[in-house]
Design a protein around this motif. Structure first.
Motif, short mmCIF file in Angstrom:
data_model
loop_
_atom_site.label_atom_id
_atom_site.label_comp_id
_atom_site.label_asym_id
_atom_site.label_seq_id
_atom_site.Cartn_x
_atom_site.Cartn_y
_atom_site.Cartn_z
N ILE A 280 9.93 2.94 2.70
CA ILE A 280 10.11 1.58 3.22
C ILE A 280 11.58 1.32 3.55
O ILE A 280 11.90 0.71 4.58
N ALA A 281 12.49 1.77 2.70
CA ALA A 281 13.92 1.57 2.96
C ALA A 281 14.35 2.33 4.21
O ALA A 281 15.14 1.81 5.01
N SER A 282 13.84 3.54 4.41
CA SER A 282 14.22 4.29 5.60
C SER A 282 13.65 3.65 6.87
O SER A 282 14.31 3.63 7.92
N LEU A 283 12.45 3.09 6.80
CA LEU A 283 11.89 2.38 7.95
C LEU A 283 12.73 1.14 8.28
O LEU A 283 13.01 0.87 9.45
N VAL B 255 0.84 -1.21 0.00
CA VAL B 255 0.00 0.00 0.00
C VAL B 255 0.87 1.25 0.00
O VAL B 255 0.63 2.19 -0.76
N ILE B 256 1.89 1.27 0.86
CA ILE B 256 2.79 2.43 0.89
C ILE B 256 3.48 2.62 -0.45
O ILE B 256 3.58 3.73 -0.97
N GLY B 257 3.94 1.52 -1.04
CA GLY B 257 4.63 1.61 -2.33
C GLY B 257 3.72 2.06 -3.45
O GLY B 257 4.13 2.83 -4.33
N LEU C 200 20.71 9.00 -6.00
CA LEU C 200 19.85 7.83 -6.03
C LEU C 200 18.48 8.24 -6.55
O LEU C 200 17.84 9.14 -6.00
N LYS C 201 18.04 7.61 -7.63
CA LYS C 201 16.73 7.90 -8.21
C LYS C 201 15.80 6.74 -7.89
O LYS C 201 16.07 5.59 -8.24
N THR C 202 14.70 7.03 -7.21
CA THR C 202 13.76 6.00 -6.79
C THR C 202 12.38 6.63 -6.63
O THR C 202 12.19 7.81 -6.91
N GLY D 140 16.03 2.23 9.79
CA GLY D 140 15.83 2.68 11.16
C GLY D 140 15.66 1.50 12.12
O GLY D 140 16.18 1.53 13.23
N ALA D 141 14.92 0.49 11.68
CA ALA D 141 14.74 -0.70 12.52
C ALA D 141 16.06 -1.42 12.73
O ALA D 141 16.36 -1.89 13.85
N LEU D 142 16.87 -1.53 11.69
CA LEU D 142 18.17 -2.20 11.81
C LEU D 142 19.12 -1.42 12.72
O LEU D 142 19.81 -2.00 13.56
N VAL D 143 19.16 -0.11 12.57
CA VAL D 143 20.04 0.71 13.42
C VAL D 143 19.56 0.65 14.87
O VAL D 143 20.37 0.50 15.79
#
Length: 100
Positions: free
Chosen positions: A45-48, A18-20, A36-38, A51-54
């Motif tokens: 989603i990548a930042s979430l 849904v977010i994507g 970076l082009k995205t 953040g969870a990994l850090v």
């Protein structure tokens, strides 16, 4: 418990889809010497995930690793106390009587 994990996994997957799909605008992220082009959904989603990994790494470094070290020290103290409390076994020749 397995069904709960499956439902949670599916909920996270649907949330990511849904977010994507709702955030499909192209964006450019400038990282000093790299561009970076995205899409914005992928960036969210990548930042979430990052953040969870850090955050997990910080918890591991700040809490879990010191707790394991403390547990190892406590286990060594208990093992030493048990070894000191156990009577020293003397080496004797085996008895000819076999117990029958």
């Amino acid at each position: 418990m397995k069904i709960f994990r499956l439902v949670l996994l599916l909920a996270v997957l649907v949330g990511g889809l849904v977010i994507g799909s709702l955030n499909s605008q192209p964006i450019q992220i400038s990282l000093a010497f790299w561009m970076l082009k995205t899409t914005s959904g992928v960036a969210i989603i990548a930042s979430l995930l990052l953040g969870a990994l850090v955050g997990g790494g910080m918890v591991m470094a700040g809490l879990v690793v010191p707790m394991y070290a403390k547990l190892r020290r406590a286990n060594k103290v208990v093992a030493a106390a048990n070894a000191a409390a156990a009577p020293a076994e003397t080496t004797q020749s085996p008895s000819p009587f076999d117990g029958r």
